[in-house]
Design a protein around this motif. Structure first.
Motif, short mmCIF file in Angstrom:
data_model
loop_
_atom_site.label_atom_id
_atom_site.label_comp_id
_atom_site.label_asym_id
_atom_site.label_seq_id
_atom_site.Cartn_x
_atom_site.Cartn_y
_atom_site.Cartn_z
N VAL A 22 0.85 -1.19 0.00
CA VAL A 22 0.00 0.00 0.00
C VAL A 22 0.89 1.25 0.00
N THR A 23 0.49 2.24 -0.76
CA THR A 23 1.24 3.49 -0.82
C THR A 23 0.70 4.45 0.25
N PRO A 24 1.48 5.46 0.62
CA PRO A 24 0.97 6.44 1.57
C PRO A 24 -0.34 7.07 1.10
N GLU A 25 -0.44 7.39 -0.17
CA GLU A 25 -1.66 8.00 -0.69
C GLU A 25 -2.85 7.05 -0.59
N GLN A 26 -2.66 5.79 -0.95
CA GLN A 26 -3.75 4.81 -0.85
C GLN A 26 -4.17 4.64 0.60
N CYS A 27 -3.21 4.61 1.49
CA CYS A 27 -3.49 4.47 2.92
C CYS A 27 -4.32 5.65 3.42
N ASN A 28 -3.88 6.86 3.08
CA ASN A 28 -4.60 8.05 3.50
C ASN A 28 -5.99 8.12 2.92
N ASN A 29 -6.16 7.63 1.70
CA ASN A 29 -7.48 7.62 1.08
C ASN A 29 -8.44 6.70 1.83
N ARG A 30 -7.90 5.76 2.58
CA ARG A 30 -8.71 4.86 3.41
C ARG A 30 -9.02 5.47 4.77
N GLY A 31 -8.47 6.69 5.03
CA GLY A 31 -8.67 7.35 6.32
C GLY A 31 -7.73 6.85 7.38
N CYS A 32 -6.58 6.32 6.93
CA CYS A 32 -5.63 5.72 7.86
C CYS A 32 -4.32 6.50 7.88
N CYS A 33 -3.48 6.19 8.86
CA CYS A 33 -2.17 6.80 9.03
C CYS A 33 -1.13 5.94 8.33
N PHE A 34 -0.07 6.57 7.82
CA PHE A 34 1.03 5.84 7.18
C PHE A 34 2.32 6.28 7.82
N ASP A 35 3.08 5.33 8.35
CA ASP A 35 4.38 5.61 8.96
C ASP A 35 5.27 4.39 8.72
N SER A 36 6.21 4.53 7.80
CA SER A 36 7.08 3.41 7.45
C SER A 36 8.41 3.45 8.18
N SER A 37 8.49 4.21 9.27
CA SER A 37 9.77 4.36 9.98
C SER A 37 10.06 3.21 10.93
N ILE A 38 9.10 2.35 11.21
CA ILE A 38 9.32 1.22 12.13
C ILE A 38 9.11 -0.07 11.36
N PRO A 39 10.18 -0.88 11.21
CA PRO A 39 10.03 -2.13 10.48
C PRO A 39 9.23 -3.17 11.26
N GLU A 40 8.62 -4.08 10.53
CA GLU A 40 7.92 -5.24 11.07
C GLU A 40 6.68 -4.92 11.90
N VAL A 41 6.07 -3.78 11.64
CA VAL A 41 4.76 -3.43 12.22
C VAL A 41 3.94 -2.85 11.07
N PRO A 42 2.62 -2.80 11.21
CA PRO A 42 1.82 -2.21 10.12
C PRO A 42 2.24 -0.76 9.85
N TRP A 43 2.46 -0.46 8.59
CA TRP A 43 2.81 0.90 8.19
C TRP A 43 1.55 1.70 7.91
N CYS A 44 0.50 1.05 7.52
CA CYS A 44 -0.80 1.69 7.29
C CYS A 44 -1.70 1.19 8.42
N PHE A 45 -2.10 2.10 9.29
CA PHE A 45 -2.81 1.67 10.49
C PHE A 45 -3.92 2.65 10.85
#
Length: 80
Positions: free
Chosen positions: A47-70
């Motif tokens: 999922v891209t940051p834009e796609q994630c935000n379009n779902r009304g969710c937060c995107f943070d890829s700074s922490i590995p091995e946890v959901p980036w879109c949450f």
């Protein structure tokens, strides 16, 4: 250039670089301040940051091995 102006500019540029990995479009930083262990997945693989935000969710890829879109925290307003 005044020294204070230089430092303000340097800090602003550094913050812009840091926040590039975090996209909270339409959401406040407080809503997206979800501890890694408490993140509820809101996306799908690749999922891209834009796609994630379009779902009304937060995107943070700074922490590995946890959901980036949450899912964001719900802001509550206290009224008395």
């Amino acid at each position: 250039m005044e020294v204070r102006t230089f430092w303000v500019l340097a800090v602003a540029l550094a913050m812009g670089s840091y926040s590039a990995a975090r996209d909270y479009v339409g959401l406040s930083a407080n809503q997206c301040a979800v501890p890694a262990k408490d993140r509820v997945d809101c996306g799908y693989p690749e999922v891209t940051p834009e796609q994630c935000n379009n779902r009304g969710c937060c995107f943070d890829s700074s922490i590995p091995e946890v959901p980036w879109c949450f899912k964001p925290l719900q802001e509550t307003e206290c009224t008395f």
